[in-house]
Design a protein around this motif. Structure first.
Motif, PDB file in Angstrom:
ATOM      1  N   GLY A  41       4.710  -4.342  -2.777  1.00 32.73           N
ATOM      2  CA  GLY A  41       3.431  -3.993  -2.169  1.00 32.73           C
ATOM      3  C   GLY A  41       2.796  -2.845  -2.929  1.00 32.73           C
ATOM      4  N   LEU A  42       1.478  -2.803  -2.895  1.00 28.71           N
ATOM      5  CA  LEU A  42       0.744  -1.763  -3.593  1.00 28.71           C
ATOM      6  C   LEU A  42      -0.439  -1.344  -2.743  1.00 28.71           C
ATOM      7  CD1 LEU A  42       0.025  -0.193  -6.258  1.00 28.71           C
ATOM      8  CD2 LEU A  42      -1.364  -2.175  -6.839  1.00 28.71           C
ATOM      9  N   ILE A  43      -0.599  -0.060  -2.584  1.00 33.89           N
ATOM     10  CA  ILE A  43      -1.779   0.475  -1.908  1.00 33.89           C
ATOM     11  C   ILE A  43      -2.634   1.108  -2.993  1.00 33.89           C
ATOM     12  CG2 ILE A  43      -2.663   2.134  -0.230  1.00 33.89           C
ATOM     13  CD1 ILE A  43       0.085   1.865   1.200  1.00 33.89           C
ATOM     14  N   LEU A  44      -3.790   0.522  -3.227  1.00 36.84           N
ATOM     15  CA  LEU A  44      -4.697   1.011  -4.257  1.00 36.84           C
ATOM     16  C   LEU A  44      -5.855   1.714  -3.563  1.00 36.84           C
ATOM     17  CD1 LEU A  44      -5.521   1.109  -7.231  1.00 36.84           C
ATOM     18  CD2 LEU A  44      -6.662  -1.083  -6.880  1.00 36.84           C
ATOM     19  N   ALA A  45      -6.002   2.973  -3.850  1.00 43.95           N
ATOM     20  CA  ALA A  45      -7.086   3.749  -3.244  1.00 43.95           C
ATOM     21  C   ALA A  45      -7.704   4.612  -4.332  1.00 43.95           C
ATOM     22  CB  ALA A  45      -6.550   4.624  -2.118  1.00 43.95           C
ATOM     23  N   GLY A  46      -8.956   4.836  -4.216  1.00 45.19           N
ATOM     24  CA  GLY A  46      -9.598   5.670  -5.219  1.00 45.19           C
ATOM     25  C   GLY A  46     -11.022   5.986  -4.831  1.00 45.19           C
ATOM     26  N   GLY A  47     -11.667   6.678  -5.686  1.00 43.85           N
ATOM     27  CA  GLY A  47     -13.041   7.074  -5.426  1.00 43.85           C
ATOM     28  C   GLY A  47     -13.115   8.552  -5.112  1.00 43.85           C
ATOM     29  N   ARG A  48     -14.272   9.084  -5.338  1.00 45.89           N
ATOM     30  CA  ARG A  48     -14.449  10.526  -5.162  1.00 45.89           C
ATOM     31  C   ARG A  48     -14.748  10.928  -3.738  1.00 45.89           C
ATOM     32  NH1 ARG A  48     -18.564  11.350 -10.024  1.00 45.89           N
ATOM     33  NH2 ARG A  48     -19.462   9.625  -8.883  1.00 45.89           N
ATOM     34  N   GLY A  49     -15.079  10.009  -2.884  1.00 47.47           N
ATOM     35  CA  GLY A  49     -15.437  10.376  -1.519  1.00 47.47           C
ATOM     36  C   GLY A  49     -16.713  11.190  -1.476  1.00 47.47           C
ATOM     37  N   SER A  50     -17.631  10.915  -2.407  1.00 47.92           N
ATOM     38  CA  SER A  50     -18.841  11.736  -2.499  1.00 47.92           C
ATOM     39  C   SER A  50     -19.698  11.649  -1.240  1.00 47.92           C
ATOM     40  CB  SER A  50     -19.667  11.334  -3.731  1.00 47.92           C
ATOM     41  OG  SER A  50     -19.973   9.959  -3.696  1.00 47.92           O
ATOM     42  N   ARG A  51     -19.656  10.520  -0.540  1.00 48.72           N
ATOM     43  CA  ARG A  51     -20.435  10.405   0.703  1.00 48.72           C
ATOM     44  C   ARG A  51     -19.725  11.091   1.861  1.00 48.72           C
ATOM     45  NH1 ARG A  51     -21.634   4.096   0.105  1.00 48.72           N
ATOM     46  NH2 ARG A  51     -19.457   4.270  -0.413  1.00 48.72           N
ATOM     47  N   MET A  52     -18.507  11.563   1.606  1.00 48.85           N
ATOM     48  CA  MET A  52     -17.749  12.273   2.640  1.00 48.85           C
ATOM     49  C   MET A  52     -17.544  13.731   2.242  1.00 48.85           C
ATOM     50  SD  MET A  52     -14.870   9.374   3.438  1.00 48.85           S
ATOM     51  CE  MET A  52     -14.126  10.276   4.777  1.00 48.85           C
ATOM     52  N   GLY A  53     -18.388  14.227   1.352  1.00 42.43           N
ATOM     53  CA  GLY A  53     -18.280  15.624   0.945  1.00 42.43           C
ATOM     54  C   GLY A  53     -17.201  15.875  -0.093  1.00 42.43           C
ATOM     55  N   GLY A  54     -16.734  14.830  -0.775  1.00 38.31           N
ATOM     56  CA  GLY A  54     -15.747  14.999  -1.836  1.00 38.31           C
ATOM     57  C   GLY A  54     -14.313  15.105  -1.362  1.00 38.31           C
ATOM     58  N   VAL A  55     -14.044  14.783  -0.114  1.00 40.61           N
ATOM     59  CA  VAL A  55     -12.675  14.897   0.412  1.00 40.61           C
ATOM     60  C   VAL A  55     -11.812  13.723  -0.056  1.00 40.61           C
ATOM     61  CG1 VAL A  55     -13.428  16.155   2.455  1.00 40.61           C
ATOM     62  CG2 VAL A  55     -13.238  13.676   2.544  1.00 40.61           C
ATOM     63  N   ASP A  56     -10.509  13.880  -0.026  1.00 48.74           N
ATOM     64  CA  ASP A  56      -9.576  12.801  -0.337  1.00 48.74           C
ATOM     65  C   ASP A  56      -9.542  11.864   0.867  1.00 48.74           C
ATOM     66  OD1 ASP A  56      -7.317  11.164  -0.718  1.00 48.74           O
ATOM     67  OD2 ASP A  56      -6.320  12.722  -1.885  1.00 48.74           O
ATOM     68  N   ALA A  71      -1.932   2.611   6.280  1.00 49.48           N
ATOM     69  CA  ALA A  71      -1.774   1.464   5.380  1.00 49.48           C
ATOM     70  C   ALA A  71      -0.302   1.244   5.047  1.00 49.48           C
ATOM     71  CB  ALA A  71      -2.589   1.681   4.113  1.00 49.48           C
ATOM     72  N   LEU A  72       0.426   2.307   4.761  1.00 49.66           N
ATOM     73  CA  LEU A  72       1.843   2.208   4.433  1.00 49.66           C
ATOM     74  C   LEU A  72       2.649   1.637   5.599  1.00 49.66           C
ATOM     75  CD1 LEU A  72       4.142   2.797   2.448  1.00 49.66           C
ATOM     76  CD2 LEU A  72       4.276   5.086   3.452  1.00 49.66           C
ATOM     77  N   MET A  73       2.355   2.070   6.801  1.00 46.14           N
ATOM     78  CA  MET A  73       3.096   1.582   7.974  1.00 46.14           C
ATOM     79  C   MET A  73       2.842   0.099   8.212  1.00 46.14           C
ATOM     80  SD  MET A  73       3.067   4.819  10.654  1.00 46.14           S
ATOM     81  CE  MET A  73       1.356   4.651  11.032  1.00 46.14           C
ATOM     82  N   ARG A  74       1.629  -0.385   7.910  1.00 47.11           N
ATOM     83  CA  ARG A  74       1.330  -1.815   8.066  1.00 47.11           C
ATOM     84  C   ARG A  74       1.989  -2.646   6.971  1.00 47.11           C
ATOM     85  NH1 ARG A  74      -1.211  -4.047  12.481  1.00 47.11           N
ATOM     86  NH2 ARG A  74      -1.677  -5.689  11.010  1.00 47.11           N
ATOM     87  N   LEU A  75       2.092  -2.090   5.775  1.00 50.75           N
ATOM     88  CA  LEU A  75       2.633  -2.819   4.641  1.00 50.75           C
ATOM     89  C   LEU A  75       4.168  -2.841   4.629  1.00 50.75           C
ATOM     90  CD1 LEU A  75       1.922  -4.234   1.938  1.00 50.75           C
ATOM     91  CD2 LEU A  75       2.031  -1.983   0.869  1.00 50.75           C
ATOM     92  N   ALA A  76       4.793  -1.760   5.046  1.00 45.09           N
ATOM     93  CA  ALA A  76       6.241  -1.603   4.918  1.00 45.09           C
ATOM     94  C   ALA A  76       7.075  -2.751   5.490  1.00 45.09           C
ATOM     95  CB  ALA A  76       6.678  -0.263   5.530  1.00 45.09           C
ATOM     96  N   PRO A  77       6.773  -3.290   6.679  1.00 41.49           N
ATOM     97  CA  PRO A  77       7.614  -4.370   7.196  1.00 41.49           C
ATOM     98  C   PRO A  77       7.486  -5.689   6.423  1.00 41.49           C
ATOM     99  CG  PRO A  77       6.289  -3.395   8.957  1.00 41.49           C
ATOM    100  CD  PRO A  77       5.788  -2.839   7.662  1.00 41.49           C
ATOM    101  N   GLN A  78       6.518  -5.779   5.513  1.00 41.57           N
ATOM    102  CA  GLN A  78       6.262  -7.033   4.808  1.00 41.57           C
ATOM    103  C   GLN A  78       6.797  -7.058   3.379  1.00 41.57           C
ATOM    104  OE1 GLN A  78       2.075  -8.281   5.426  1.00 41.57           O
ATOM    105  NE2 GLN A  78       1.947  -6.419   6.652  1.00 41.57           N
ATOM    106  N   VAL A  79       7.290  -5.909   2.884  1.00 38.88           N
ATOM    107  CA  VAL A  79       7.710  -5.805   1.487  1.00 38.88           C
ATOM    108  C   VAL A  79       9.055  -5.101   1.381  1.00 38.88           C
ATOM    109  CG1 VAL A  79       5.325  -5.744   0.654  1.00 38.88           C
ATOM    110  CG2 VAL A  79       6.515  -3.618   1.127  1.00 38.88           C
ATOM    111  N   GLY A  80       9.659  -5.159   0.169  1.00 37.15           N
ATOM    112  CA  GLY A  80      10.905  -4.453  -0.089  1.00 37.15           C
ATOM    113  C   GLY A  80      10.652  -2.962  -0.236  1.00 37.15           C
ATOM    114  N   HIS A  81      11.737  -2.209  -0.394  1.00 36.41           N
ATOM    115  CA  HIS A  81      11.622  -0.758  -0.531  1.00 36.41           C
ATOM    116  C   HIS A  81      11.039  -0.397  -1.875  1.00 36.41           C
ATOM    117  CE1 HIS A  81      13.571   0.338   3.187  1.00 36.41           C
ATOM    118  NE2 HIS A  81      14.445  -0.604   2.952  1.00 36.41           N
TER     119      HIS A  81
END
Length: 81
Positions: A41-56, A71-81
């Motif tokens: 499993g892979l969680i891909l996130a990115g972007g500057r969050g410029s519309r949110m004041g630059g927050v992560d 996202a991690l909690m939803r993905l974890a039961p479906q994939v290996g470690h």
């Protein structure tokens, strides 16, 4: 075999409408579940969050939990470690 056509004259998405497909004897996994330990499993996130004041964005909380952890909690039961 005639397929029903949409209002635009095209066959419906998914092709065969005669029922479930027969298993393909050439495919060793056809009809068998892949063990979750063999799934990555892979969680891909990115972007500057410029519309949110630059927050992560991944660290912003929802119900007191960071979004990335949701996202991690939803993905974890479906994939290996």
């Amino acid at each position: 075999m005639d397929h029903p056509r949409s209002a635009f004259g095209a066959p419906p998405l998914g092709g065969n409408t005669s029922g479930p497909a027969e298993p393909d004897p050439r495919c060793p996994l056809d009809g068998a579940a892949i063990p979750k330990e063999e799934i990555t499993g892979l969680i891909l996130a990115g972007g500057r969050g410029s519309r949110m004041g630059g927050v992560d964005k991944g660290l912003q909380t929802h119900l007191g939990v960071p979004l990335a952890l949701h996202a991690l909690m939803r993905l974890a039961p479906q994939v290996g470690h």
